[in-house]
Scaffold this motif. Structure first.
Motif, mmCIF file in Angstrom:
data_model
loop_
_atom_site.group_PDB
_atom_site.id
_atom_site.type_symbol
_atom_site.label_atom_id
_atom_site.label_comp_id
_atom_site.label_asym_id
_atom_site.label_seq_id
_atom_site.Cartn_x
_atom_site.Cartn_y
_atom_site.Cartn_z
ATOM 1 N N ASN A 196 32.235 -20.345 2.849
ATOM 2 C CA ASN A 196 31.695 -19.229 2.077
ATOM 3 C C ASN A 196 30.714 -19.749 1.033
ATOM 4 O OD1 ASN A 196 33.448 -20.335 0.171
ATOM 5 N ND2 ASN A 196 34.319 -18.354 -0.439
ATOM 6 N N SER A 197 30.105 -18.823 0.306
ATOM 7 C CA SER A 197 29.067 -19.214 -0.654
ATOM 8 C C SER A 197 29.618 -20.115 -1.746
ATOM 9 C CB SER A 197 28.441 -17.966 -1.267
ATOM 10 O OG SER A 197 27.767 -17.204 -0.279
ATOM 11 N N ALA A 198 30.860 -19.844 -2.167
ATOM 12 C CA ALA A 198 31.451 -20.673 -3.221
ATOM 13 C C ALA A 198 31.636 -22.110 -2.745
ATOM 14 C CB ALA A 198 32.788 -20.077 -3.663
ATOM 15 N N ALA A 199 32.030 -22.281 -1.498
ATOM 16 C CA ALA A 199 32.209 -23.634 -0.964
ATOM 17 C C ALA A 199 30.866 -24.332 -0.813
ATOM 18 C CB ALA A 199 32.939 -23.573 0.372
ATOM 19 N N LEU A 200 29.866 -23.617 -0.324
ATOM 20 C CA LEU A 200 28.542 -24.227 -0.174
ATOM 21 C C LEU A 200 27.995 -24.661 -1.531
ATOM 22 C CD1 LEU A 200 26.948 -21.765 2.408
ATOM 23 C CD2 LEU A 200 27.753 -24.084 2.855
ATOM 24 N N LYS A 201 28.182 -23.804 -2.537
ATOM 25 C CA LYS A 201 27.687 -24.139 -3.873
ATOM 26 C C LYS A 201 28.411 -25.347 -4.433
ATOM 27 C CE LYS A 201 26.954 -22.169 -8.476
ATOM 28 N NZ LYS A 201 27.090 -20.945 -9.334
ATOM 29 N N ALA A 202 29.740 -25.360 -4.279
ATOM 30 C CA ALA A 202 30.526 -26.482 -4.806
ATOM 31 C C ALA A 202 30.154 -27.789 -4.124
ATOM 32 C CB ALA A 202 32.012 -26.200 -4.628
ATOM 33 N N ALA A 203 29.753 -27.705 -2.865
ATOM 34 C CA ALA A 203 29.392 -28.907 -2.107
ATOM 35 C C ALA A 203 27.929 -29.276 -2.257
ATOM 36 C CB ALA A 203 29.718 -28.700 -0.638
ATOM 37 N N GLY A 204 27.160 -28.414 -2.918
ATOM 38 C CA GLY A 204 25.744 -28.700 -3.111
ATOM 39 C C GLY A 204 24.905 -28.493 -1.865
ATOM 40 N N VAL A 205 25.339 -27.597 -0.990
ATOM 41 C CA VAL A 205 24.598 -27.309 0.244
ATOM 42 C C VAL A 205 23.782 -26.038 0.034
ATOM 43 C CG1 VAL A 205 24.774 -26.746 2.688
ATOM 44 C CG2 VAL A 205 26.347 -28.408 1.676
ATOM 45 N N ASP A 206 22.462 -26.144 0.188
ATOM 46 C CA ASP A 206 21.604 -24.973 0.018
ATOM 47 C C ASP A 206 20.468 -25.033 1.026
ATOM 48 O OD1 ASP A 206 19.746 -26.837 -0.970
ATOM 49 O OD2 ASP A 206 20.226 -26.392 -3.076
ATOM 50 N N ALA A 207 19.479 -24.204 0.825
ATOM 51 C CA ALA A 207 18.369 -24.107 1.778
ATOM 52 C C ALA A 207 17.602 -25.415 1.907
ATOM 53 C CB ALA A 207 17.419 -22.984 1.350
ATOM 54 N N HIS A 208 17.699 -26.279 0.917
ATOM 55 C CA HIS A 208 16.926 -27.529 0.937
ATOM 56 C C HIS A 208 17.728 -28.718 1.475
ATOM 57 C CE1 HIS A 208 13.961 -25.353 -1.393
ATOM 58 N NE2 HIS A 208 14.895 -25.039 -2.288
ATOM 59 N N THR A 209 18.986 -28.502 1.772
ATOM 60 C CA THR A 209 19.837 -29.593 2.247
ATOM 61 C C THR A 209 19.471 -29.958 3.675
ATOM 62 O OG1 THR A 209 21.642 -28.816 0.842
ATOM 63 C CG2 THR A 209 22.204 -30.363 2.612
ATOM 64 N N ALA A 210 19.193 -31.214 3.899
ATOM 65 C CA ALA A 210 18.858 -31.678 5.254
ATOM 66 C C ALA A 210 20.141 -31.968 6.027
ATOM 67 C CB ALA A 210 17.999 -32.930 5.184
ATOM 68 N N ALA A 211 20.147 -31.602 7.278
ATOM 69 C CA ALA A 211 21.312 -31.875 8.121
ATOM 70 C C ALA A 211 21.394 -33.367 8.408
ATOM 71 C CB ALA A 211 21.221 -31.101 9.428
ATOM 72 N N PRO A 212 22.582 -33.952 8.328
ATOM 73 C CA PRO A 212 22.725 -35.374 8.669
ATOM 74 C C PRO A 212 22.534 -35.590 10.165
ATOM 75 C CG PRO A 212 24.866 -34.384 8.300
ATOM 76 C CD PRO A 212 23.852 -33.342 7.937
ATOM 77 N N GLU A 213 22.240 -36.808 10.525
ATOM 78 C CA GLU A 213 22.090 -37.117 11.949
ATOM 79 C C GLU A 213 23.381 -36.789 12.686
ATOM 80 O OE1 GLU A 213 20.677 -40.829 14.841
ATOM 81 O OE2 GLU A 213 20.846 -41.080 12.672
ATOM 82 N N GLY A 214 23.246 -36.115 13.830
ATOM 83 C CA GLY A 214 24.416 -35.728 14.598
ATOM 84 C C GLY A 214 25.068 -34.452 14.106
ATOM 85 N N GLY A 215 24.418 -33.733 13.222
ATOM 86 C CA GLY A 215 24.980 -32.495 12.699
ATOM 87 C C GLY A 215 23.920 -31.421 12.558
ATOM 88 N N GLN A 216 24.378 -30.198 12.330
ATOM 89 C CA GLN A 216 23.474 -29.071 12.148
ATOM 90 C C GLN A 216 23.962 -28.198 10.996
ATOM 91 O OE1 GLN A 216 22.546 -26.895 15.919
ATOM 92 N NE2 GLN A 216 23.862 -28.416 16.885
#
Length: 564
Positions: free
Chosen positions: A173-193
């Protein structure tokens, strides 16, 4: 410590039945058909057990002669007895965690997931992140993956992470994404999406190697939590009728934990561990290990080649038919896998490598062939019994390579009856020729071991057996394009979960058939798997589970009892 019967005594039970009869059995089972898995003697009336081994298989009169004052006699009351069923691919701790956390198995819509989440929060009032697993969007009226907005409506401020059933994707959810620092600018790691919407914002869906970005919010379980999960898993698995599990992607620390459980008599299953490749250094250095009279064996390493079909992470030669811009993702690059395989080959460690897409499977077979050739140029091809876990979608031209290189196909029949509702759209008709191709692999001479992949699937051996012989979902549906010729005979299906599973863990001399001298691992079910109409098979239940001659689960009298 259990009393192992000697090799001499085991031979005597076969060659000199009169001598064996002089020693009363500890356990005698009769009262229903006994399917031995022995091609020479496929059926019997009774089984006698002594010292944790099969002492006698044959007519009831012969077993009666072995009944003494301390012999326990079990009447099957018409239930059918089989060699112990082994789940050749499961995640044991995950099975227990499914029982102890938010279980989303069977949710029929995103709305139902949200409602289960609401009830969970109301009942438990968690202070930290909420973790759950088991959702799968196949057949949902929403016609899409779970999204963060579905969860935000229930928990806007509390981080929520809900893992897809296959374990290869999650929604935060949005709270988890925010807490993890994942947003529109976060690049996917190799082997992930990181899936994003039309505005470029994360939908909440993270696939494969992107999952740790938010999973870091969930505190790792301590030993007490792990112990509780394993205890729950042992109870669930023995109640299903499993006598053994090939335990995949195991944390190295869990090996010692399981060994301690076995020493205390808590390991009611026979566990064969495949350690996660990232933690396999001690296994490579120390070599295979076994504890507690063979209850816990660690001899394999587990790697992931690609992702899952449902989340479109499985690597395909051509793009997905229902997503032309996607071809899947390598979780482990081939160049990263090569040194691990070389080290395993040198150390005598079995390799179990996850591969689902046709290109993923071809890549694994290429890597295996190179490792066999480079380690010992004159060694028989495939001698280490390396395994491809899942082998779900294989190019027809690659199917014979399993037998040629002596690579084991470790497959889970229930995947075929779940995936039949979306795989044709994902793959297109032509790629179905090598999809879930158990029969073709067996005909080519390959060894196919059967498992469940629980907690990805429910983990019921009767569902797995039914899926193998019916190739239909639990409602009896199977589309006309779903290659019915790949269904197995009852005898072939039985070998998947008994003899072939034993071979896949180097234990064919000890397990896999009801034969004098072999370990007394036995499974009994209320339904006769060899004669009942296919539709009746998943309606049955386990009534007796025996491991090393110990009755670890029993419900013949209608009241389930587990041990210890």
């Amino acid at each position: 410590m259990r009393r192992p019967i000697s090799a001499i005594a085991a031979s005597a039970a076969l060659a000199l039945p009169g001598l064996a009869a002089a020693q009363p059995a500890e356990l005698v089972i009769w009262g229903g058909p006994v399917y031995t898995g022995d091609k020479a003697r496929p059926k019997a009336e009774a089984v006698a057990v002594a010292g944790g081994r099969i002492a006698y298989v044959g007519a009831r009169a012969g077993a009666q002669a072995r009944v003494g004052p301390r012999t326990r006699v079990i009447d099957l009351k018409g239930a059918a007895l089989f060699p112990g069923f082994t789940d050749a691919h499961a995640h044991l701790r995950g099975i227990g965690e499914r029982e102890l956390t938010l279980n989303l198995e069977g949710a029929k819509s995103a709305a139902e997931v949200a409602e289960r989440l609401r009830r969970h929060i109301a009942e438990r009032r968690p202070a930290g992140p909420v973790y759950g697993r088991g959702w799968i969007e196949t057949g949902w009226p929403e016609g899409r993956f779970l999204q963060r907005e579905d969860l935000d409506a229930v928990a806007r401020d509390l981080p929520v992470i809900l893992e897809r059933a296959d374990g290869h994707a999650l929604t935060a959810n949005s709270a988890a994404l925010k807490a993890a620092g994942v947003d529109a600018h976060t690049a996917a790691p190799e082997g992930g999406q990181i899936l994003k919407d039309a505005r470029g914002e994360p939908t909440g869906m993270l696939v494969d190697n992107a999952m740790p970005l938010v999973m870091k919010l969930v505190p790792p379980p301590g030993e007490a939590e792990k112990l509780a999960a394993y205890r729950a898993a042992f109870k669930v698995e023995t109640a299903y009728g499993w006598t053994g599990v090939h335990n995949m992607s195991v944390d190295w620390a869990d090996v010692a934990l399981l060994e301690r459980m076995a020493e205390r008599g808590e390991a009611t299953l026979r566990v064969y561990n495949a350690v996660d490749a990232g933690q396999a250094g001690p296994l490579f250095e120390g070599g295979p290990r076994s504890a507690a009279d063979g209850r816990i064996t660690t001899r394999a390493v587990k790697l992931y080649m690609d992702g899952a079909l449902g989340s479109r992470g499985a690597v395909l030669f051509r793009p997905y038919s229902d997503a032309p811009h996607v071809s899947g993702t390598y979780v482990t690059r081939p160049e990263e896998a090569r040194p691990i395989l070389a080290r395993a080959r040198t150390a005598g460690i079995q390799v179990s490598m996850h591969a689902i897409g046709d290109k993923g499977n071809a890549t694994v077979l290429d890597l295996f062939e190179a490792a066999f050739r480079e380690a010992r140029p004159n060694a028989p091809r495939g001698a280490p019994r390396w395994r491809v876990e899942h082998a779900q979608v294989v190019r027809p031209a690659d199917l014979p390579r399993f037998a040629r290189d002596r690579v084991i196909a470790s497959m889970q029949p229930s995947h075929a009856i779940g995936d039949l509702h979306f795989a044709p759209a994902r793959l297109g008709d032509d790629r179905l020729d090598g999809a879930y191709a158990w029969k073709s692999l067996l005909r080519s001479g390959a060894v196919v071991a059967g498992g469940s992949d629980a907690p990805v699937e429910r983990g019921d051996p009767l569902i797995e057996f039914y899926a193998a012989v019916a190739r239909k979902d639990l409602a009896g549906f199977s589309g006309p394009e779903w290659r019915p010729q790949e269904a197995l005979t009852r005898e072939e299906a039985l070998r998947l979960f008994t003899a072939n599973a034993a071979f896949a863990r180097f234990a064919e001399d000890e397990l896999g058939a009801i034969q004098a001298g072999k370990r007394a691992d036995l499974s009994a079910f209320s339904v006769d798997l060899m004669t009942a109409p296919a539709a009746e098979i998943p309606k049955g239940r386990a009534v007796l589970t025996v491991v090393d001659g110990d009755v670890v689960y029993e419900s013949l009298n209608g009241t389930p009892r587990s041990s210890p």
